[in-house]
Write an enzyme that holds these catalytic residues in place. Sequence first.
Site, PDB file in Angstrom:
ATOM      1  N   CYS A 114      -4.279 -15.999   7.156  1.00  0.00           N
ATOM      2  CA  CYS A 114      -3.368 -14.842   7.243  1.00  0.00           C
ATOM      3  C   CYS A 114      -2.007 -15.418   7.605  1.00  0.00           C
ATOM      4  O   CYS A 114      -2.024 -16.132   8.543  1.00  0.00           O
ATOM      5  CB  CYS A 114      -4.027 -13.861   8.033  1.00  0.00           C
ATOM      6  N   HIS A 115      -1.045 -15.091   6.645  1.00  0.00           N
ATOM      7  CA  HIS A 115       0.213 -15.643   7.195  1.00  0.00           C
ATOM      8  C   HIS A 115       0.820 -14.685   8.110  1.00  0.00           C
ATOM      9  O   HIS A 115       0.474 -13.526   8.387  1.00  0.00           O
ATOM     10  CB  HIS A 115       1.256 -15.300   5.947  1.00  0.00           C
ATOM     11  N   MET A 174      -3.742  -6.713   5.663  1.00  0.00           N
ATOM     12  CA  MET A 174      -4.363  -7.293   6.936  1.00  0.00           C
ATOM     13  C   MET A 174      -4.042  -6.834   7.927  1.00  0.00           C
ATOM     14  O   MET A 174      -4.971  -6.494   9.037  1.00  0.00           O
ATOM     15  CB  MET A 174      -4.843  -8.837   6.802  1.00  0.00           C
ATOM     16  N   GLU A 175      -2.965  -6.619   8.344  1.00  0.00           N
ATOM     17  CA  GLU A 175      -2.474  -6.030   9.586  1.00  0.00           C
ATOM     18  C   GLU A 175      -2.792  -4.636   9.773  1.00  0.00           C
ATOM     19  O   GLU A 175      -3.181  -4.420  10.741  1.00  0.00           O
ATOM     20  CB  GLU A 175      -0.906  -6.117   9.561  1.00  0.00           C
ATOM     21  N   ASP A 212     -14.998   0.859  23.255  1.00  0.00           N
ATOM     22  CA  ASP A 212     -14.805   0.168  24.490  1.00  0.00           C
ATOM     23  C   ASP A 212     -14.659   1.208  25.678  1.00  0.00           C
ATOM     24  O   ASP A 212     -15.394   1.012  26.739  1.00  0.00           O
ATOM     25  CB  ASP A 212     -13.807  -0.921  24.731  1.00  0.00           C
TER      26      ASP A 212
END
Length: 168
Positions: free
Chosen positions: A85-86, A122-123, A137
């Site tokens: 990924c860039h 992707m971000e 969590d």
Amino acid sequence: MRRTVANLAAKKFSHINSAGKANMVSVTEKLPTVRTAVAFSSIKVSDECYQMIVDNQLSKGDVLSVARIAGIQGAKKTSELIPLCHNIPIDKVDISFDFDEENCSILVECFAKTFGKTGIEMEALTGASVASLTIYDMVKAVDKTAVIQQTKLKSKTGGKSGDFNSSE
């Protein structure tokens, strides 16, 4: 002409070269455009845990505020997590939450925006995923049965491939 797996893969997957090896694509020749993406993730929790999140009663603190910051940080770190990924400039990341009372689920949406040579999907996906992981969590002491159910791209704009909107 004999078709090799490498040649087929190289034609279908931009991150695989003609030898069938992982390859970071070049975006050198691409023109920068405004690009946006919206990703979705959901986490199902127990009835008791769901109410504790809604009422902000978990002992670890404000689950959604922590998850929002974690999602933003995750989006910013995407190129460090996804090998090919860039690293792109991120102009905006917004994490929002909705409640699905019927299914005791927290719905996470991540909006991301850039002006760049490659997409920001992707971000957005990483932001939504990290926010859901953070919710898990934060609640695991109360509900070990919590399940991250779905993460997907809802929409994207900009770039050579054009706009995309999920039908779901």
